[in-house]
Design an enzyme around this catalytic site. Structure first.
Site: not given
Length: 161
Positions: A18, A42, A91, A129
């Site tokens: 990040h 979440k 990514r 994460s």
């Protein structure tokens, strides 16, 4: 006119991946607002307030970075902040499909807003994460994938639970 970009995410917790995107974005735009999303889908480990505080600490050296949080649609937040660009990190190819869908709906809802994709540094392309939390849960060393303050916060959270 100043270029204001928003880098949205859950940042639960913030990783070096990040920070790579935030730091590089800060070199491109006049101001980068890192916006912590309150995502109802979440169950975050850290509260929005804790995530904001961690982000403030790890970005304090970046003069043109502001940390905030928001609820609701990103496009509404962007318009409220008079921001014109969304920064998103990619990514791997697996990120692309989701990000393309999000960018497409954002463009439909806010035609004046652009999405700026940045490839994550290869050193962090495997990092998420979720992976960080999984590794930290078993008390493995995460100091090379998150800032020290985040590593300490993870240790504290897992001791509490």
């Amino acid at each position: 006119m100043a270029s204001i970009a928003v880098c949205p995410g859950s940042f639960d917790p913030v990783t070096y991946g990040h920070l790579d995107i935030i730091t590089r974005g800060a070199k491109v735009f006049d101001q980068v607002i890192v916006a912590v999303l309150h995502n109802r889908n979440k169950q975050p480990m850290f509260s929005a307030e804790e995530r904001v505080q961690l982000l403030k600490e790890v970005t304090s050296h970046l003069d043109n970075v502001v940390i905030d949080s928001f609820n609701g649609l990103l496009i509404n937040y962007m318009q409220e902040k008079k921001a014109n660009t969304i920064i998103r990190g990619l990514r791997a190819v697996s990120d692309f499909e989701y990000e393309m869908q999000a960018a497409s709906i954002n463009k439909k809802l806010g035609p004046e807003i652009e999405t700026f994709f940045m490839m994550t540094n290869n050193h962090y392309s495997y990092l998420s994460s979720s992976i960080v939390k999984e590794v930290a849960k078993y008390e493995a060393d995460v100091s090379d994938i998150v800032p020290d303050i985040v590593a300490e916060a993870l240790k504290k959270k897992f001791k509490e639970s």
